[in-house]
Design an enzyme around this catalytic site. Structure first.
Site, PDB file in Angstrom:
ATOM      1  N   ARG A 354       0.836  -1.208   0.000  1.00  0.00           N
ATOM      2  CA  ARG A 354       0.000   0.000   0.000  1.00  0.00           C
ATOM      3  C   ARG A 354       0.870   1.256   0.000  1.00  0.00           C
ATOM      4  O   ARG A 354       0.556   2.246  -0.690  1.00  0.00           O
ATOM      5  CB  ARG A 354      -0.902  -0.013   1.233  1.00  0.00           C
ATOM      6  CG  ARG A 354      -1.733   1.255   1.411  1.00  0.00           C
ATOM      7  CD  ARG A 354      -2.666   1.127   2.607  1.00  0.00           C
ATOM      8  NE  ARG A 354      -3.415   2.365   2.815  1.00  0.00           N
ATOM      9  CZ  ARG A 354      -3.062   3.328   3.653  1.00  0.00           C
ATOM     10  NH1 ARG A 354      -1.937   3.197   4.378  1.00  0.00           N
ATOM     11  NH2 ARG A 354      -3.794   4.417   3.787  1.00  0.00           N
ATOM     12  N   SER A 366      -6.760   2.492   0.362  1.00  0.00           N
ATOM     13  CA  SER A 366      -6.840   2.150   1.782  1.00  0.00           C
ATOM     14  C   SER A 366      -6.733   0.636   1.964  1.00  0.00           C
ATOM     15  O   SER A 366      -6.850  -0.133   1.005  1.00  0.00           O
ATOM     16  CB  SER A 366      -8.171   2.641   2.371  1.00  0.00           C
ATOM     17  OG  SER A 366      -9.253   1.904   1.832  1.00  0.00           O
ATOM     18  N   SER A 457     -17.791  -5.158   6.098  1.00  0.00           N
ATOM     19  CA  SER A 457     -18.001  -4.173   7.153  1.00  0.00           C
ATOM     20  C   SER A 457     -16.686  -4.011   7.915  1.00  0.00           C
ATOM     21  O   SER A 457     -16.144  -4.984   8.434  1.00  0.00           O
ATOM     22  CB  SER A 457     -19.110  -4.617   8.106  1.00  0.00           C
ATOM     23  OG  SER A 457     -19.289  -3.677   9.153  1.00  0.00           O
ATOM     24  N   ASN A 458     -16.169  -2.788   7.971  1.00  0.00           N
ATOM     25  CA  ASN A 458     -14.847  -2.540   8.549  1.00  0.00           C
ATOM     26  C   ASN A 458     -14.973  -1.545   9.703  1.00  0.00           C
ATOM     27  O   ASN A 458     -15.397  -0.402   9.506  1.00  0.00           O
ATOM     28  CB  ASN A 458     -13.904  -1.982   7.473  1.00  0.00           C
ATOM     29  CG  ASN A 458     -12.450  -1.968   7.920  1.00  0.00           C
ATOM     30  OD1 ASN A 458     -12.150  -1.939   9.107  1.00  0.00           O
ATOM     31  ND2 ASN A 458     -11.537  -1.994   6.968  1.00  0.00           N
ATOM     32  N   GLY A 482     -11.332  -6.112  11.323  1.00  0.00           N
ATOM     33  CA  GLY A 482     -10.858  -5.394  12.496  1.00  0.00           C
ATOM     34  C   GLY A 482      -9.640  -4.530  12.212  1.00  0.00           C
ATOM     35  O   GLY A 482      -9.194  -4.389  11.062  1.00  0.00           O
ATOM     36  N   HIS A 509     -25.863 -20.687   7.151  1.00  0.00           N
ATOM     37  CA  HIS A 509     -25.602 -22.129   7.081  1.00  0.00           C
ATOM     38  C   HIS A 509     -26.518 -22.844   6.079  1.00  0.00           C
ATOM     39  O   HIS A 509     -26.279 -24.008   5.728  1.00  0.00           O
ATOM     40  CB  HIS A 509     -25.763 -22.759   8.464  1.00  0.00           C
ATOM     41  CG  HIS A 509     -24.753 -23.823   8.742  1.00  0.00           C
ATOM     42  ND1 HIS A 509     -24.357 -24.748   7.789  1.00  0.00           N
ATOM     43  CD2 HIS A 509     -24.042 -24.122   9.867  1.00  0.00           C
ATOM     44  CE1 HIS A 509     -23.459 -25.559   8.310  1.00  0.00           C
ATOM     45  NE2 HIS A 509     -23.247 -25.210   9.571  1.00  0.00           N
ATOM     46  N   ASP A 513     -21.584 -23.999   3.949  1.00  0.00           N
ATOM     47  CA  ASP A 513     -21.164 -24.895   5.015  1.00  0.00           C
ATOM     48  C   ASP A 513     -19.852 -24.409   5.636  1.00  0.00           C
ATOM     49  O   ASP A 513     -19.143 -23.580   5.063  1.00  0.00           O
ATOM     50  CB  ASP A 513     -20.992 -26.313   4.474  1.00  0.00           C
ATOM     51  CG  ASP A 513     -22.329 -26.942   4.084  1.00  0.00           C
ATOM     52  OD1 ASP A 513     -23.339 -26.608   4.736  1.00  0.00           O
ATOM     53  OD2 ASP A 513     -22.362 -27.736   3.132  1.00  0.00           O
TER      54      ASP A 513
END
Length: 536
Positions: A354, A366, A457-458, A482, A509, A513
């Site tokens: 980066r 980013s 989702s960050n 994270g 599910h 799987d």
């Protein structure tokens, strides 16, 4: 002929809307294509244009008010055109005939021949919401014998959604009340009769099914819905009910004012808007709430410290976006069997890559952009993750559209990157920046927020190291990213300083799987630990 305009459905998930701003006012000339209002949906604030020409004769939903789809928004027609029938709900040519059929079915045969005298108007329980089937008369603001003018508030009616004021569209004298305070009746049952003073209505007032249809509200319900008066200075009847307009109640609730302390200047001592806005709590009222201290002549007693304060709540009206989030995520969590897989990734090579990329002119990439790109490529190799569940079949998406969760003041939106696997890192970075900026300003179109096949989702930028997300239906999975953490790691048998990042994949599910989800994460890890492989 006047045209009724209802609250439009501006998105596929929209069930109600808020009029953010009216761009025209009653009496204005309207041309086809003119913007009538800005309407806030569950996803964005959008302009709503007119498809008709004429004069704006009526505004059904004021600025800031919420209404369900298909509720009366406005009426456009010729200047000074009579729209009283439309305001009474007769929006279709056969509405009156349908209504007459219903009355005939439930009216005793002996009374069907009774004719209504000239000037007498029958008022039935109105349908004040799209789901309303019956209403309760909370308060009558007029009594039999009172003169009534068009626009006067007759009563406050409690629906399945709110307590609303019901106004008269006629002039005359209130001759009869069909539903007493506290009673509940179905829509279209006789509510009141207005006409010239002294008119004999005995021949037909009993011909409408009132007695059988009306039911008394249980005392327990009355105790829950009524507010009792705490002192003798409140604007209340002897029965303990506080008489106040809905707007006055809302303002009082927003300001934390006890309506029982406000002196009403409206009709019959009713508390109105100006009474609440001008109300100032008195020093005496404040003093009355203090606790007296008992004095004793016995041995000194150690005083126990008791913290003093006021317990209070503030209610903030749920926005359309917040309602949509609650509904969609509840449906996802309760219907899709979620399970979670977590993996830790060494981000050393990603950080170095980066840094090199961002040294190029006019380029800004980013870590989230790198994750999005890696997810798109991993989905190519694991199409089972790029699926949607239906009761009949599992749908395999042949395209890859990654949605990126973006926090906005009212909640969360998910703009979508179409064909993400065909985009470069710099293209992803530029697109995400553009979409996120417009999302925070509520300028995204519904098309830009629909069609995702996978979601990222960050929360790493907030210092969150690990978390789980609820799947964005109809996707089969969502990745929670994270923060990158500097920590000791083992490399070639030696403990060195490294940078790692945890990612958690939430899977449905029914379609994915455990082994499939684990293999997807392994591929994703390989791409991020060796970014050069994303170019292969």
């Amino acid at each position: 002929m006047a045209t009724v305009i209802n609250m439009p459905r501006l998105s596929d998930t929209m069930e109600e809307g808020v009029v953010a701003k009216w761009l025209v006012k009653k009496g204005d000339k309207i041309s086809e294509g003119d913007i009538l209002a800005e309407i806030e949906t569950d996803k964005a604030t959008m302009e709503f244009e007119s498809f008709y020409e004429g004069t704006l004769l009526h505004v059904g939903i004021e600025e800031g008010e919420t209404a369900p789809v298909d509720q009366l928004l406005a009426i456009i027609g010729e200047e000074n055109e009579d729209i009283s029938d439309l305001l009474n709900g007769n929006t279709t040519p056969n509405a009156e005939s349908v209504k007459e059929e219903k009355v005939e079915e439930s009216t005793p045969v002996s009374n069907q021949t009774a004719t209504i005298p000239d000037g007498v108007e029958i008022i039935t329980m109105p349908r004040l919401s799209d789901t309303m089937e019956e209403g309760t008369v909370a308060t009558w603001l007029k009594k039999v014998g009172d003169a009534v003018e068009e626009g006067d508030i007759l009563a406050e009616i409690e629906t399945d959604k709110a307590t609303m004021e019901f106004e008269s569209f006629y002039n005359g004298t209130l001759l009869h009340i069909g539903i007493e305070e506290g009673q509940t009746a179905p829509v279209d049952v006789l509510l009141a009769i207005i006409g010239p003073a002294g008119t004999d209505i005995s021949a037909f007032k009993d011909g409408v099914p009132v007695t059988a249809a009306v039911k008394d509200v249980a005392p327990a319900k009355e105790e829950k819905t009524e507010t009792t008066v705490a002192n003798s200075g409140g604007s209340a009847s002897s029965g303990g009910r506080i008489f106040a307009s809905p707007l006055a109640k809302k303002i009082a609730a927003d300001k934390g004012i006890d309506l029982s302390l406000v002196k009403g200047t409206g009709e019959n001592g009713r508390v109105v808007k100006k009474d609440v806005e001008s109300f100032t709590p008195s020093a005496a009222a404040s003093a009355s709430t203090s606790q007296p201290v008992k004095e004793t002549t016995s041995a000194p007693v150690v005083q126990i410290y008791t913290p003093a304060g006021e317990e209070s709540f503030e209610e903030v009206k749920n926005s359309q976006m917040r309602k949509a989030i609650a509904k969609s995520l509840s449906a996802s969590k309760f219907n899709a069997p979620h399970y979670y897989l977590t993996i830790e990734v060494n981000m050393g090579n990603a950080m170095a890559s980066r840094k090199k990329i961002n040294e190029l002119p006019d380029v800004k990439v980013s870590f989230n952009d790198m994750v999005v790109k890696a997810c798109a490529l991993a989905l190519r190799k694991h199409p089972q993750v790029n699926t949607q569940w239906t009761d009949v079949a599992t749908r395999y998406a042949k395209h890859i559209n990654v949605g990126v969760a973006v926090a906005v003041p009212d909640g969360l939106v998910v703009p979508v990157l179409p064909f993400t696997d065909h985009m470069s890192l710099t293209q992803i970075g530029a697109k995400v920046k553009d979409l996120a900026g417009r999302a925070r300003n509520k300028k995204l179109t519904p098309q830009e927020m629909s069609g995702s096949t996978f979601t990222v989702s960050n929360l790493g930028m907030f210092g969150i190291q690990e978390f789980t997300s609820i799947i964005n239906q109809p996707n089969s999975a969502i990745l929670s990213v994270g923060a990158i953490v500097e920590k000791p790691v083992v490399k070639d048998g030696q403990i060195v300083v490294g940078n790692t990042m945890k990612m958690t994949l939430a899977c449905d599910h029914r379609t994915v799987d455990g082994a499939t989800g684990a293999q997807f994460l392994q591929t994703l890890k390989q791409y991020l630990e060796n970014p050069v492989t994303m170019l292969a």
